[in-house]
Motif scaffolding. Structure first.
Motif, PDB file in Angstrom:
ATOM      1  N   ASP A   1       0.852  -1.185   0.000  1.00 29.36           N
ATOM      2  CA  ASP A   1       0.000   0.000   0.000  1.00 29.36           C
ATOM      3  C   ASP A   1       0.898   1.251   0.000  1.00 29.36           C
ATOM      4  N   THR A   2       0.532   2.246  -0.795  1.00 31.39           N
ATOM      5  CA  THR A   2       1.416   3.412  -0.956  1.00 31.39           C
ATOM      6  C   THR A   2       1.505   4.268   0.304  1.00 31.39           C
ATOM      7  N   LYS A   3       0.544   4.112   1.215  1.00 28.61           N
ATOM      8  CA  LYS A   3       0.602   4.950   2.425  1.00 28.61           C
ATOM      9  C   LYS A   3       1.130   4.172   3.621  1.00 28.61           C
ATOM     10  N   THR A   4       0.615   2.953   3.809  1.00 29.50           N
ATOM     11  CA  THR A   4       1.009   2.209   5.016  1.00 29.50           C
ATOM     12  C   THR A   4       2.242   1.328   4.776  1.00 29.50           C
ATOM     13  N   PHE A   5       2.594   1.093   3.541  1.00 27.48           N
ATOM     14  CA  PHE A   5       3.680   0.169   3.171  1.00 27.48           C
ATOM     15  C   PHE A   5       3.448  -1.240   3.724  1.00 27.48           C
ATOM     16  N   GLU A   6       2.166  -1.609   3.851  1.00 26.99           N
ATOM     17  CA  GLU A   6       1.809  -2.983   4.227  1.00 26.99           C
ATOM     18  C   GLU A   6       1.414  -3.730   2.957  1.00 26.99           C
ATOM     19  N   PRO A   7       1.698  -5.046   2.888  1.00 22.76           N
ATOM     20  CA  PRO A   7       1.300  -5.808   1.697  1.00 22.76           C
ATOM     21  C   PRO A   7      -0.212  -5.715   1.446  1.00 22.76           C
ATOM     22  N   ILE A   8      -0.583  -5.527   0.210  1.00 20.62           N
ATOM     23  CA  ILE A   8      -1.997  -5.441  -0.165  1.00 20.62           C
ATOM     24  C   ILE A   8      -2.541  -6.858  -0.307  1.00 20.62           C
ATOM     25  N   GLN A   9      -3.636  -7.126   0.395  1.00 22.88           N
ATOM     26  CA  GLN A   9      -4.177  -8.496   0.376  1.00 22.88           C
ATOM     27  C   GLN A   9      -5.093  -8.716  -0.817  1.00 22.88           C
ATOM     28  N   LYS A  10      -5.767  -7.639  -1.230  1.00 21.36           N
ATOM     29  CA  LYS A  10      -6.805  -7.801  -2.257  1.00 21.36           C
ATOM     30  C   LYS A  10      -6.159  -7.860  -3.653  1.00 21.36           C
TER      31      LYS A  10
END
Ligand code: WT7
Length: 571
Positions: free
Chosen positions: A389-398
């Protein structure tokens, strides 16, 4: 040939419990051992009994062919290593290679590594300023070059005190050697049967490849000898090189594809490769494939699009039946090009994704895997890739959501730092992920789909060009007050450089000035960096803090939404 078994076998079966030690075992390497890329490419193959096998079949632009066995390569690279040692070049020092794709380029690269110095390949079309930036930054101590390029070195020599030796590989009786210049004729040197390769270990620096970022001058991605582990295994599993293959990588070793897969990968695997030192021409390329019975071909989307433009009739004039596997890298490979290649050659081009920094292929389509035209494929076993994710830098699940391509650090060929620029290196990591600087989405089957770069770097014909480097050079032109360089769409090269220029008082836009500025950049930087279009403007859009808004200019070129302009000074 289609019943031939691929090296990878089944991609799915390779995934569980994958360990890079598999490649270490195949190369006879154990943790803590010496590992010298130069030694692996020639000496080890000779020890394995491949001494008489052809390593390189080289064709120049006139059609002259030179052939070298692995044993020729061993003794000639030994001679180069010894020569550098005698000159007093020290292990760890940077030695630049600045020449066209002559056999000398391929062999000096190995000679440098054999004696423990760091190879710094630079694209021979670079102008004096591009060359200066990179030699100055690396404090390069020696450079191998050719007569036709030496003038560019002479021009900048006065401001490069660290550069002690300029070695001209094609000097003849008519060449007058100037300050710090030496002549080295590779063909005429005595063969050196024995040279003890420098005892480099896994983390010893090997290759320094300069690459462009959004801000500042290009940075040197520092690689180490251990990189050979991933270069070897990706060559085997992705390019599928097998003992009887004749392999052609048409990338120039001034760029990383030409070293990782135009020198290291194929030769550590003991494969015969062909090199064509000539510009692009569809006829010539097909002739070359036919003549040398090329079986595996690693190319790039821009080249494929150029071939596509010439049509399939010309393909039919040649016997290209030897081809059995095709792969591509460097920029988005559009679905049309993949489909066209099936029609033209009966084979799909297999897209592969990686970067100077990754050192080897990280996401790709494997032999035998279902190809979805337009997709880059799936991560190499041993590579953990995702989109963040561009804001949280967490892997995108969807699945299907666009994010930043990110890799878990730690594969063997990952760059270790940017030369003298640890801060920029550190800025490439978020939450323990390495950010590639690209955007993509992942579909429900795990295939990656490239969307675009996440920065202002321009990818023209598979070559990255930094806007800052172009803008700095533009400002050196007496007529230029302000400038911005962005990519604009191009049917063949994907993108080409467009410059926006505000002139100094007293200068008026004109066609002559336009051409003059274009040539100015071509000479200083390179034909790639030369703007294909210059738009003269009164002033450039800036943020309140005075930063030129390249993104807004770029969006206009691509007909995209301009986005938030609230911080603009003069919108
Ligand atoms: C950038 C790296 C390593 C190969 C030569 C380029 C773009 C690379 C693909 C691909 C879409 C691609 C990316 C990447 N790129 N391969 N298959 N599809 N884009 O090395 O000069 O370091 O450039 O090239 O933007 O980050 P490089």
């Amino acid at each position: 040939m289609s019943e031939r078994k691929s090296n990878i076998g089944s991609y799915e079966q390779r995934l569980p419990n994958f360990d890079w030690s598999l490649a270490e075992q195949e190369l006879g390497y154990k943790k803590g051992d010496k590992i010298n890329i130069g030694w692996y490419l020639s000496d080890r193959n000779c020890q394995k009994g491949l001494g008489m096998k052809l390593a390189l079949i080289h064709e120049d632009h006139l059609g002259n062919v030179r052939r070298y066995t692995f044993n020729d390569m061993r003794v000639m690279t030994n001679a180069i290593a010894l020569y550098l040692q005698k000159l007093g070049v020290q292990p760890g020092e940077r030695v630049c290679i600045f020449m066209d794709r002559a056999p000398e380029l391929y062999f000096t690269f190995q000679g440098i590594l054999k004696m423990g110095a760091v190879a710094q390949p630079l694209f021979s079309a670079f102008g004096d300023e591009s060359l200066f930036t990179r030699l100055d930054n690396a404090k390069t101590t020696a450079i191998f070059t050719q007569k036709k390029h030496v003038a560019k070195v002479r021009k900048i020599l006065g401001t490069l005190p660290a550069l002690r030796h300029i070695i001209i590989v094609d000097a003849d009786e008519s060449t007058t050697l100037k300050d710090r210049e030496l002549a080295y004729n590779m063909e005429k040197q005595p063969r050196v049967e024995q040279f003890d390769a420098y005892p480099s270990t896994a983390e010893t620096p090997s290759v320094l490849h300069y690459t462009s970022g959004t801000t500042g001058q290009p940075k040197g991605a520092q690689h180490v000898h251990y990189s050979i582990i991933s270069q070897y295994l990706t060559t085997k599993w992705v390019l599928d090189l097998q003992p009887d293959d004749i392999y052609w990588c048409n990338a120039d070793p001034g760029w990383v594809t030409g070293t990782s897969y135009g020198i290291i990968g194929p030769w550590v695997a003991g494969i015969t490769q062909v090199v064509l030192d000539a510009g692009f021409s569809a006829e010539r390329w097909y002739q070359f494939i036919e003549k040398h019975k090329i079986t595996v071909w690693y190319s790039a989307p821009t080249a494929i699009r150029l071939l596509m433009r010439e049509g399939t009739d010309i393909v039919r004039k040649y016997n290209l039946k030897s081809l059995r596997h095709l792969a591509s890298v460097g920029e988005p490979l559009n679905a049309e090009a993949v489909i066209w290649s099936k029609e033209a050659f009966g084979l799909f081009f297999h897209d592969s994704y990686w970067q100077t920094e990754t050192g080897s292929i990280v996401i790709t389509n494997y032999p035998g895997m279902t190809i979805k035209p337009g997709s880059m494929g799936k991560p190499f076993p041993g590579i953990t890739a995702t989109v963040l994710d561009t804001k949280t830098f967490e892997p995108i699940q969807k699945s299907g959501t666009v994010g930043l391509i990110a890799l878990k650090p730690g594969w063997p060929s990952m760059f270790r730092t940017y030369w003298n620029n640890q801060a920029v290196y550190d800025s490439k990591f978020k939450n323990g992920w390495y950010l590639c600087g690209d955007r993509a989405s992942i579909d429900p089957d795990g295939y990656f789909w490239f969307v675009g770069r996440d920065d202002d770097v321009i990818n023209t014909g598979g070559h990255l060009v930094g806007p800052f480097e172009i803008e700095s050079a533009l400002l050196e032109h007496p007529a230029v007050a302000e400038s911005a360089a962005v990519g604009k769409p191009d049917p063949v090269n994907m993108e080409v450089v467009k410059a926006f220029v505000a002139l100094k008082p007293g200068f008026e836009p004109s066609d002559d000035l336009d051409l003059e500025i274009m040539n100015f950049i071509r000479k200083k930087l390179s034909p790639l960096a030369m703007p294909q279009e210059i738009e003269f403007v009164k002033s450039l859009p800036k943020t309140r803090s005075g930063k030129i808004m390249r993104r807004m200019l770029r969006a206009k070129e691509w007909g995209e939404e301009i986005g938030d302009t609230s911080t603009l000074e003069n919108d």
